[in-house]
Write a protein that holds these residues in place. Structure first.
Motif, PDB file in Angstrom:
ATOM      1  N   LYS A   3       0.832  -1.199   0.000  1.00 35.27           N
ATOM      2  CA  LYS A   3       0.000   0.000   0.000  1.00 35.27           C
ATOM      3  C   LYS A   3       0.871   1.256   0.000  1.00 35.27           C
ATOM      4  N   ILE A   5       0.497   5.598   0.413  1.00 35.80           N
ATOM      5  CA  ILE A   5      -0.294   6.790   0.715  1.00 35.80           C
ATOM      6  C   ILE A   5       0.658   7.981   0.796  1.00 35.80           C
ATOM      7  N   TYR A  16       5.282  10.297   3.145  1.00 37.27           N
ATOM      8  CA  TYR A  16       4.792   9.187   2.340  1.00 37.27           C
ATOM      9  C   TYR A  16       4.874   7.894   3.148  1.00 37.27           C
ATOM     10  N   TYR A  17       3.901   7.017   2.926  1.00 35.37           N
ATOM     11  CA  TYR A  17       3.825   5.739   3.650  1.00 35.37           C
ATOM     12  C   TYR A  17       3.788   4.580   2.670  1.00 35.37           C
ATOM     13  N   TYR A  43      -7.484   6.900   7.616  1.00 31.35           N
ATOM     14  CA  TYR A  43      -7.218   5.937   6.556  1.00 31.35           C
ATOM     15  C   TYR A  43      -7.001   4.519   7.090  1.00 31.35           C
ATOM     16  N   ILE A  45      -4.691   3.409   9.060  1.00 31.53           N
ATOM     17  CA  ILE A  45      -3.285   3.026   9.115  1.00 31.53           C
ATOM     18  C   ILE A  45      -2.798   3.063  10.561  1.00 31.53           C
ATOM     19  N   PRO A 260      -4.107  13.967   2.281  1.00 29.55           N
ATOM     20  CA  PRO A 260      -3.763  12.628   1.802  1.00 29.55           C
ATOM     21  C   PRO A 260      -4.304  12.393   0.393  1.00 29.55           C
ATOM     22  N   THR A 263      -5.590   5.736  -0.730  1.00 30.73           N
ATOM     23  CA  THR A 263      -4.735   4.555  -0.635  1.00 30.73           C
ATOM     24  C   THR A 263      -4.614   3.878  -2.000  1.00 30.73           C
ATOM     25  N   TYR A 264      -3.384   3.674  -2.434  1.00 33.68           N
ATOM     26  CA  TYR A 264      -3.118   2.960  -3.665  1.00 33.68           C
ATOM     27  C   TYR A 264      -2.555   1.579  -3.340  1.00 33.68           C
ATOM     28  N   GLU A 265      -3.034   0.568  -4.013  1.00 31.73           N
ATOM     29  CA  GLU A 265      -2.506  -0.779  -3.870  1.00 31.73           C
ATOM     30  C   GLU A 265      -1.586  -1.072  -5.035  1.00 31.73           C
TER      31      GLU A 265
END
Length: 267
Positions: A3, A5, A16-17, A43, A45, A260, A263-265
């Protein structure tokens, strides 16, 4: 599934995460610590799963809260020796990184960090030192390069290896020239140790990306000398002039400056 974000991207604060099911890391913490915690809750997280912090360089918008986060979560901070020195001397960092929490990286030296294989690489910028990161996890290659004064041959190679890429598109050249900044600041931004323009970003992408590249995020947009839609359109037009069609050949998005991105996978 890996993931990604962005919790903020720009001169107001960068963070960035990246996270797997069992591990996570943060790249830069220039946003406020309370803001970061709130966004993470929103989110879903768990910041306690972010077991490491990677720092690109020692400008305040990338490091403001790194000491506070490291202290609150007992998390080590990875940066070059020069960047750690810069953090120690930056008055914007109210809580410094404790000595026992400092870890050191070197450009070109690959390190295993839990689920992540991390390789820093040099990025020209007018900081004590600046690095980008190539990060591999779960069979995915993610590359981040921000605050880019100019693009080196090594950076071009990293773009060519990326499946997912975060790259700076800081300013529109004409907006910068006609904008309110004093001349010395305009010259600093457009210098080889300043920031990457939309046009140059598009050209560098088009000339160095490969069929491996699936998704590009434009980061660190100037609030005064750029606009999200302008950045996206400029890069889009440049890519199309090389026969690369965003939305078909790659996905192209712009990261928000103060919020933010969702969320991208990756995978």
């Amino acid at each position: 599934m890996l993931k990604f974000i962005s919790f903020g991207s720009g001169s107001s604060g960068n963070c960035y995460y990246l996270g797997t099911a069992t591990d996570g890391l943060l790249i830069d913490i220039g946003v406020g610590i309370r803001t970061l915690k709130k966004h993470a809750r929103d989110y879903g997280i768990n910041l306690g799963s972010a077991h490491r912090i990677l720092i690109t360089h020692d400008h305040a918008d990338h490091i403001k809260s790194v000491g506070a986060f490291s202290y609150d979560y007992n998390v080590p901070v990875y940066a070059t020796e020069k960047v750690h020195e810069g953090i120690d001397h930056n008055y914007c960092v109210q809580r410094k990184v404790a000595t026992e929490m400092k870890r050191f990286v070197e450009p070109g030296l690959t390190m295993q960090m839990g689920d992540f294989t991390v390789t820093p690489f040099a990025v020209p910028h007018d900081a004590n030192e600046n690095v980008g990161y190539q990060i591999e996890a779960e069979g995915v290659t993610f590359v981040l390069m921000t605050d880019v004064g100019s693009v080196t041959d090594e950076m071009k190679e990293r773009i060519g290896m990326a499946e997912y890429l975060v790259i700076e598109a800081n300013h529109d050249v004409e907006m910068l020239k006609g904008g309110p900044y004093p001349q010395y600041l305009k010259e600093r931004i457009s210098s080889p140790s300043g920031h990457l323009s939309n046009t140059e970003c598009g050209r560098v992408l088009a000339e160095n990306m490969t069929e491996r590249l699936k998704h590009v995020w434009l980061c660190h947009l100037s609030e005064e000398n750029n606009h999200p839609e302008l950045a996206r359109k400029t890069v889009d037009v440049t890519l199309r002039s090389y026969g690369i069609i965003p939305g078909k050949d790659i996905e192209l998005d712009v990261l928000k400056r103060k919020l933010p991105c969702g969320t991208y996978e990756l995978g």
